[in-house]
Design a protein around this motif. Structure first.
Motif, PDB file in Angstrom:
ATOM      1  N   GLY A   1      52.748  33.626  31.176  1.00  0.00           N
ATOM      2  CA  GLY A   1      52.316  33.667  29.785  1.00  0.00           C
ATOM      3  C   GLY A   1      50.846  33.963  29.546  1.00  0.00           C
ATOM      4  N   GLU A   2      50.133  34.369  30.584  1.00  0.00           N
ATOM      5  CA  GLU A   2      48.704  34.668  30.392  1.00  0.00           C
ATOM      6  C   GLU A   2      48.474  36.172  30.199  1.00  0.00           C
ATOM      7  OE1 GLU A   2      46.971  30.866  32.925  1.00  0.00           O
ATOM      8  OE2 GLU A   2      46.954  32.830  33.848  1.00  0.00           O
ATOM      9  N   LEU A   3      49.314  36.780  29.371  1.00  0.00           N
ATOM     10  CA  LEU A   3      49.288  38.237  29.244  1.00  0.00           C
ATOM     11  C   LEU A   3      47.976  38.802  28.733  1.00  0.00           C
ATOM     12  CD1 LEU A   3      52.828  39.367  28.101  1.00  0.00           C
ATOM     13  CD2 LEU A   3      51.506  40.196  30.047  1.00  0.00           C
ATOM     14  N   ASP A   4      47.371  38.135  27.759  1.00  0.00           N
ATOM     15  CA  ASP A   4      46.094  38.630  27.233  1.00  0.00           C
ATOM     16  C   ASP A   4      45.041  38.648  28.335  1.00  0.00           C
ATOM     17  OD1 ASP A   4      47.325  38.846  24.852  1.00  0.00           O
ATOM     18  OD2 ASP A   4      46.404  37.069  23.949  1.00  0.00           O
TER      19      ASP A   4
ATOM     20  N   ASN B   1      29.702  43.734  43.765  1.00  0.00           N
ATOM     21  CA  ASN B   1      30.180  44.870  44.545  1.00  0.00           C
ATOM     22  C   ASN B   1      31.460  45.423  43.928  1.00  0.00           C
ATOM     23  OD1 ASN B   1      31.243  46.662  46.371  1.00  0.00           O
ATOM     24  ND2 ASN B   1      31.016  45.328  48.147  1.00  0.00           N
ATOM     25  N   PRO B   2      31.348  46.554  43.227  1.00  0.00           N
ATOM     26  CA  PRO B   2      32.510  47.128  42.533  1.00  0.00           C
ATOM     27  C   PRO B   2      33.620  47.588  43.480  1.00  0.00           C
ATOM     28  CG  PRO B   2      30.478  48.350  42.023  1.00  0.00           C
ATOM     29  CD  PRO B   2      30.120  47.306  43.028  1.00  0.00           C
ATOM     30  N   GLU B   3      33.298  47.721  44.777  1.00  0.00           N
ATOM     31  CA  GLU B   3      34.299  48.193  45.753  1.00  0.00           C
ATOM     32  C   GLU B   3      35.304  47.111  46.126  1.00  0.00           C
ATOM     33  OE1 GLU B   3      34.374  51.493  47.111  1.00  0.00           O
ATOM     34  OE2 GLU B   3      33.121  51.610  45.322  1.00  0.00           O
ATOM     35  N   ILE B   4      34.961  45.860  45.893  1.00  0.00           N
ATOM     36  CA  ILE B   4      35.853  44.768  46.295  1.00  0.00           C
ATOM     37  C   ILE B   4      37.131  44.822  45.467  1.00  0.00           C
ATOM     38  CG2 ILE B   4      36.144  42.248  46.410  1.00  0.00           C
ATOM     39  CD1 ILE B   4      33.124  42.064  46.976  1.00  0.00           C
ATOM     40  N   LYS B   5      38.264  44.802  46.159  1.00  0.00           N
ATOM     41  CA  LYS B   5      39.555  44.837  45.470  1.00  0.00           C
ATOM     42  C   LYS B   5      39.918  43.420  45.039  1.00  0.00           C
ATOM     43  CE  LYS B   5      41.417  48.776  48.021  1.00  0.00           C
ATOM     44  NZ  LYS B   5      40.433  49.253  48.976  1.00  0.00           N
ATOM     45  N   VAL B   6      40.469  43.294  43.835  1.00  0.00           N
ATOM     46  CA  VAL B   6      40.814  41.963  43.331  1.00  0.00           C
ATOM     47  C   VAL B   6      42.256  41.964  42.829  1.00  0.00           C
ATOM     48  CG1 VAL B   6      40.252  40.119  41.702  1.00  0.00           C
ATOM     49  CG2 VAL B   6      38.409  41.546  42.641  1.00  0.00           C
ATOM     50  N   ILE B   7      43.028  41.002  43.302  1.00  0.00           N
ATOM     51  CA  ILE B   7      44.392  40.771  42.814  1.00  0.00           C
ATOM     52  C   ILE B   7      44.394  39.402  42.151  1.00  0.00           C
ATOM     53  CG2 ILE B   7      46.794  40.343  43.499  1.00  0.00           C
ATOM     54  CD1 ILE B   7      46.397  42.394  45.757  1.00  0.00           C
TER      55      ILE B   7
ATOM     56  N   GLU C   1      42.988  41.851  30.062  1.00  0.00           N
ATOM     57  CA  GLU C   1      41.534  41.812  30.185  1.00  0.00           C
ATOM     58  C   GLU C   1      41.116  42.001  31.647  1.00  0.00           C
ATOM     59  OE1 GLU C   1      37.699  41.619  28.783  1.00  0.00           O
ATOM     60  OE2 GLU C   1      39.548  41.794  27.618  1.00  0.00           O
ATOM     61  N   ALA C   2      41.817  41.328  32.549  1.00  0.00           N
ATOM     62  CA  ALA C   2      41.503  41.426  33.980  1.00  0.00           C
ATOM     63  C   ALA C   2      41.672  42.865  34.463  1.00  0.00           C
ATOM     64  CB  ALA C   2      42.401  40.482  34.781  1.00  0.00           C
ATOM     65  N   THR C   3      42.719  43.541  33.991  1.00  0.00           N
ATOM     66  CA  THR C   3      42.952  44.927  34.381  1.00  0.00           C
ATOM     67  C   THR C   3      41.804  45.806  33.891  1.00  0.00           C
ATOM     68  OG1 THR C   3      45.312  44.480  34.179  1.00  0.00           O
ATOM     69  CG2 THR C   3      44.668  46.777  34.380  1.00  0.00           C
TER      70      THR C   3
ATOM     71  N   MET D   1      34.292  27.938  35.938  1.00  0.00           N
ATOM     72  CA  MET D   1      34.211  29.379  35.687  1.00  0.00           C
ATOM     73  C   MET D   1      35.617  29.948  35.827  1.00  0.00           C
ATOM     74  SD  MET D   1      31.791  32.018  37.845  1.00  0.00           S
ATOM     75  CE  MET D   1      30.501  30.815  38.136  1.00  0.00           C
ATOM     76  N   ASP D   2      36.171  30.527  34.755  1.00  0.00           N
ATOM     77  CA  ASP D   2      37.556  30.983  34.888  1.00  0.00           C
ATOM     78  C   ASP D   2      37.647  32.311  35.639  1.00  0.00           C
ATOM     79  OD1 ASP D   2      37.110  33.128  33.171  1.00  0.00           O
ATOM     80  OD2 ASP D   2      38.178  32.252  31.480  1.00  0.00           O
ATOM     81  N   GLY D   3      38.875  32.719  35.911  1.00  0.00           N
ATOM     82  CA  GLY D   3      39.114  33.892  36.736  1.00  0.00           C
ATOM     83  C   GLY D   3      38.473  35.159  36.204  1.00  0.00           C
ATOM     84  N   LEU D   4      38.499  35.329  34.886  1.00  0.00           N
ATOM     85  CA  LEU D   4      37.915  36.545  34.305  1.00  0.00           C
ATOM     86  C   LEU D   4      36.405  36.592  34.539  1.00  0.00           C
ATOM     87  CD1 LEU D   4      39.821  36.822  30.908  1.00  0.00           C
ATOM     88  CD2 LEU D   4      40.108  38.252  32.948  1.00  0.00           C
ATOM     89  N   GLU D   5      35.784  35.436  34.380  1.00  0.00           N
ATOM     90  CA  GLU D   5      34.342  35.363  34.584  1.00  0.00           C
ATOM     91  C   GLU D   5      33.998  35.642  36.051  1.00  0.00           C
ATOM     92  OE1 GLU D   5      31.024  32.082  33.353  1.00  0.00           O
ATOM     93  OE2 GLU D   5      33.067  31.796  32.581  1.00  0.00           O
ATOM     94  N   ILE D   6      34.784  35.042  36.942  1.00  0.00           N
ATOM     95  CA  ILE D   6      34.565  35.266  38.380  1.00  0.00           C
ATOM     96  C   ILE D   6      34.762  36.744  38.704  1.00  0.00           C
ATOM     97  CG2 ILE D   6      35.373  34.696  40.705  1.00  0.00           C
ATOM     98  CD1 ILE D   6      36.316  31.953  39.494  1.00  0.00           C
ATOM     99  N   LEU D   7      35.814  37.331  38.132  1.00  0.00           N
ATOM    100  CA  LEU D   7      36.098  38.761  38.351  1.00  0.00           C
ATOM    101  C   LEU D   7      34.903  39.621  37.921  1.00  0.00           C
ATOM    102  CD1 LEU D   7      37.972  41.194  38.935  1.00  0.00           C
ATOM    103  CD2 LEU D   7      38.999  40.821  36.680  1.00  0.00           C
TER     104      LEU D   7
END
Length: 128
Positions: A85-88, A73-79, A92-94, A60-66
């Protein structure tokens, strides 16, 4: 004040151990996961305040996990932690609610400052 909980999600053991040491010494309760399933189990069980999430995780990649973290829980902060080079994916993550990202190899002190700012900044403001 309760200890803030930080969850580190990265398939590289060395990075998890390094970040856990750093944030333990800053007084946080730290958790670690090497994959998405383990990460989401911890999110459900422990409700971490902040997740340091690697973008490229087998399975499961980072975007899916995010997406799953924010659904739980939308309150959880994620960095996010990304490779060069993973700009796209960063854009998307933002959109999905990540606060910011660090490109590997990152400066550990900059990451500490960012985590402290996001976790303690808001609680310190409320105390005054």
């Amino acid at each position: 004040m309760k200890n803030n909980k930080v969850l580190i999600v990265d398939d590289q053991n060395g990075i998890r151990i390094l970040l856990m040491e750093v944030f333990n010494s800053d007084g946080y309760s730290t958790y670690q996961a090497a994959n998405g399933k383990a990460a989401l189990d911890i999110v459900r069980a422990e409700a971490p305040d902040l997740v340091l999430l690697d973008m490229k995780i087998p399975g499961m990649d980072g975007l899916e996990i995010l997406k799953h973290i924010k659904a739980i829980n939308p309150e959880i902060k994620v960095i996010m932690m990304t490779a060069y080079g993973e700009l796209d994916m960063i854009k998307e993550a933002t959109k999905l609610g990540a606060l910011m990202h660090f490109t590997k190899p990152f400066d550990i002190d900059e990451m500490r400052v960012a985590v402290n700012m996001h976790l303690r900044g808001s609680s310190a403001d409320r105390l005054h």
